[in-house]
Design a protein around this motif. Structure first.
Motif, mmCIF file in Angstrom:
data_model
loop_
_atom_site.group_PDB
_atom_site.id
_atom_site.type_symbol
_atom_site.label_atom_id
_atom_site.label_comp_id
_atom_site.label_asym_id
_atom_site.label_seq_id
_atom_site.Cartn_x
_atom_site.Cartn_y
_atom_site.Cartn_z
ATOM 1 N N ASP A 136 0.176 4.545 -3.287
ATOM 2 C CA ASP A 136 0.910 4.310 -2.040
ATOM 3 C C ASP A 136 0.639 5.462 -1.064
ATOM 4 O O ASP A 136 0.657 6.625 -1.443
ATOM 5 N N ASP A 137 0.338 5.095 0.192
ATOM 6 C CA ASP A 137 0.095 6.104 1.226
ATOM 7 C C ASP A 137 1.177 5.954 2.296
ATOM 8 O O ASP A 137 1.022 5.173 3.247
ATOM 9 N N SER A 138 2.260 6.674 2.118
ATOM 10 C CA SER A 138 3.386 6.520 3.048
ATOM 11 C C SER A 138 3.041 7.078 4.427
ATOM 12 O O SER A 138 3.560 6.609 5.438
ATOM 13 N N ARG A 159 1.327 4.343 6.233
ATOM 14 C CA ARG A 159 2.279 3.304 6.597
ATOM 15 C C ARG A 159 3.091 3.720 7.821
ATOM 16 O O ARG A 159 3.261 2.959 8.768
ATOM 17 N N LYS A 160 3.575 4.948 7.811
ATOM 18 C CA LYS A 160 4.392 5.424 8.931
ATOM 19 C C LYS A 160 3.566 5.525 10.221
ATOM 20 O O LYS A 160 4.022 5.168 11.310
ATOM 21 N N HIS A 197 0.562 -2.037 4.394
ATOM 22 C CA HIS A 197 1.787 -2.380 3.662
ATOM 23 C C HIS A 197 1.536 -3.492 2.639
ATOM 24 O O HIS A 197 2.488 -4.141 2.202
ATOM 25 N N GLN A 212 3.643 -3.722 -0.511
ATOM 26 C CA GLN A 212 5.045 -4.094 -0.297
ATOM 27 C C GLN A 212 5.186 -5.613 -0.172
ATOM 28 O O GLN A 212 6.192 -6.185 -0.572
#
Lengths: 331, 255
Positions: free
Chosen positions: A157-159, A162-163, A297, A300
């Motif tokens: 996961d690469d937050s 995403r942000k 995403h 998700q």
């Protein structure tokens, strides 16, 4: 397969509609047809072609294309309802249909009320959301999105990505709202030079139109920085992931085109073709950023798919064509 | 579940059809209200007049050709040049709206029963500048065999946008508030524009090719006279006239 092609066609048609709408505003033809939903008293689809003169050709053509896109989206929603196994994608189809109907009503109201700025701006802004919805549906029904072996489902996961992508897409939409406000308040040439403003970095004097225009320029700068940050992050950290690299490259290309078109819009004193291309390219920047955001995403959405799988009591799967019933499971 | 979804689709389809198709009808038309009957508050035995000429100081800009090729009918019409600044012999300035801006007190003047006519002829508005009284009927005609929309963009009065589909069509309008000036435009043909001055008295004039104007039947008094031009702006002068006197006043606009 047919649905996949159809969703792409609908998304493309929506882009064409936005260009046609841009032409209406750029040529100042929004009130050249005073009545709505009729055209000079004619039923819209029987209006004689030879009477499409002057501004009428832009306004009436926009109405015809809008009607066609509305019908296409209605078919899309129906098709998704019949064939799509994921409930949330079906719901997206209903939302797109509701949005395009609302868009049509806004278009009519703005004509009947002589183009009040808030309604015209809302009409322009909702158009972008309709494009986003049709493009998102095209993405969600694409083969690439539904592949089980794609790296997005197994990659860490690469937050940050995403942000960054969410911030970029949100800001681009804000920037488009500023652009729509600028167009509909006739502030497009409030600052007559580019890249400077009255020969300076910051305008030496201010009024409401100059403020809106300058805000759009500052907004473009912020959008550029966000896009560069997001795409740079993709190229540095995810260079092997084609589904992220391709929209990043396209985004940079579109950004360059959009800035160039913005400059030429000022230099050409709002030539109607350049101005309209600026509008539709802005929409394409938004949608490309949205695609990048959604792909960032992807993991998700896998959870969303699992949650919204059809229940046995739901009668729709009985109507799903053979070979498609397990499509949701594949996703 | 299934029937409710069918119903939802049917509702959306119906909504879409209403949005896109419509079901007949046409351009709305405002009814002209009957002018109020008021006796003339001016004694003709003492009434005077203000006359004058409007001139342009400097070189008049050359009329610019108008490209009317967006409509084959319009393209065939003669005289396709701008009317923004029209200058006659001796620098006489045409299309200036001259009127009494102040000085009439609270007199109430009768509203003429004859209508003022604004025609669409040769894909132009004729006349280009005109005046009318509050409550007087404006008859908008079309002599052209092409589609026009008549779009008035007032600040004080009600905006309207009428469809004129055929030659011979006519719409009536009555303005409720004085306003100088109300722009008229045709959104089909960008070059078409006109200006209407709406006043609560009859003392106005529009200069012709000789630049002259005359405001007749004024009661003795001191008046503010304003001259309005669509590009050159406005000028005002104070003028006093006595019983049966005619005062001459001139305006000069700089190009």
């Amino acid at each position: 397969m047919a649905l996949r092609i159809y969703t792409r066609f609908v998304a493309l048609s929506t882009a064409v509609l936005i260009f046609a709408g841009g032409l209406v505003t750029s040529t100042g033809s929004g009130l050249s047809v005073p009545d709505w939903p009729n055209t000079y008293g004619w039923f819209m689809f029987t209006f004689p072609l030879e009477k499409m003169v002057g501004g009428i050709r832009y306004e009436h053509a926009h109405r015809l294309i809008a009607s066609t896109v509305g019908f296409l989206i209605m078919v899309l929603a129906f098709w998704l309802w019949r064939m799509e196994s994921r409930a949330w994608v079906r719901r997206l189809g209903y939302v797109a249909l509701a949005a395009v109907v609302t868009q049509g009503i806004l278009g009519g109201v703005t004509v009947l009320w002589y183009l009040p700025d808030p309604i015209s701006i809302a009409h322009a802004s909702l158009a972008q959301l309709v494009f986003c919805l049709t493009a998102a549906i095209a993405l969600f029904t694409s083969r690439g999105w539904r592949r089980q072996d794609q790296p997005a489902l197994t990659a860490p996961d690469d937050s940050i990505l995403r942000k960054l992508t969410v911030a970029t897409t949100t800001w681009i939409y804000v920037q488009i709202l500023l652009g729509a406000t600028m167009r509909h308040t006739d502030a497009g040439l409030a600052i007559p030079d580019f890249p400077l403003a009255f020969g300076q970095l910051v305008p030496p004097h201010w009024d409401a139109k100059i403020a809106i225009h300058f805000a759009h320029r500052v907004g473009a700068l912020i959008a550029t920085m966000l896009i560069l940050a997001g795409t740079g992050h993709v190229f540095y950290h995810h260079r092997r992931r084609g589904e992220l690299v391709r929209p990043s490259l396209l985004l940079l290309l579109l950004l360059a085109a959009q800035i160039t078109l913005g400059a030429f819009t000022v230099w050409s004193a709002k030539h109607y073709i350049i101005n309209s291309l600026h509008v539709v390219t802005g929409a394409c920047v938004l949608v490309t950023s949205l695609v990048l955001t959604l792909r960032a995403h992807r993991a998700q959405f896998a959870a969303l798919d699992a949650r919204s799988a059809r229940q046995p009591s739901d009668p729709a799967p009985a109507r799903v064509a053979p070979g498609r019933a397990n499509a949701g499971a594949r996703a | 579940m299934q029937s409710s979804v069918y119903r939802a689709f049917a509702a959306c389809a119906l909504c879409l059809m209403v949005v896109t198709a419509g079901c007949g009808g046409g351009a709305k038309e405002e009814k002209a209200s009957a002018p109020a009957v008021v006796s003339n508050p001016v004694d003709p035995a003492t009434a005077g007049a203000i006359t004058g000429v409007i001139k342009l100081d400097g070189t008049a800009p050359a009329p610019q050709p108008i490209t009317m090729d967006s409509d084959a009918y319009c393209e065939k019409q003669p005289g396709n040049s701008t009317e923004t600044v029209v200058v006659g012999e001796g620098s006489a300035l045409q299309n200036v709206f001259v009127y009494v801006k102040d000085g009439l007190g609270n007199r109430v003047f009768p509203v003429p029963s004859t209508p003022v006519v604004l025609d669409q002829k040769g894909c132009r508005y004729a006349p280009h500048v005109l005046g009318i009284q509050v409550g007087q009927t404006l008859e908008i005609h079309s002599s052209d065999n092409t589609l026009h929309n008549v779009h008035a963009v007032p600040q004080q009065n009600r905006e309207f946008n009428e469809a004129h589909q055929l030659a011979g069509i006519k719409h009536d309008h009555v303005f409720s508030t004085k306003e100088v000036m109300i722009p008229f435009k045709c959104d089909v043909h960008k070059w078409m524009n006109a200006y209407l001055g709406v006043l609560d008295h009859p003392f106005y004039a529009v200069t012709g090719g000789n630049g002259r104007f005359e405001l007749k039947g004024l009661p003795p008094g001191t008046y503010t006279i304003e001259a309005w031009h669509e590009k050159l702006g406005t000028q005002t002068q104070m003028v006093t006239i006595g019983e049966k006197q005619t005062s001459d006043v001139s305006f000069t606009f700089k190009s």
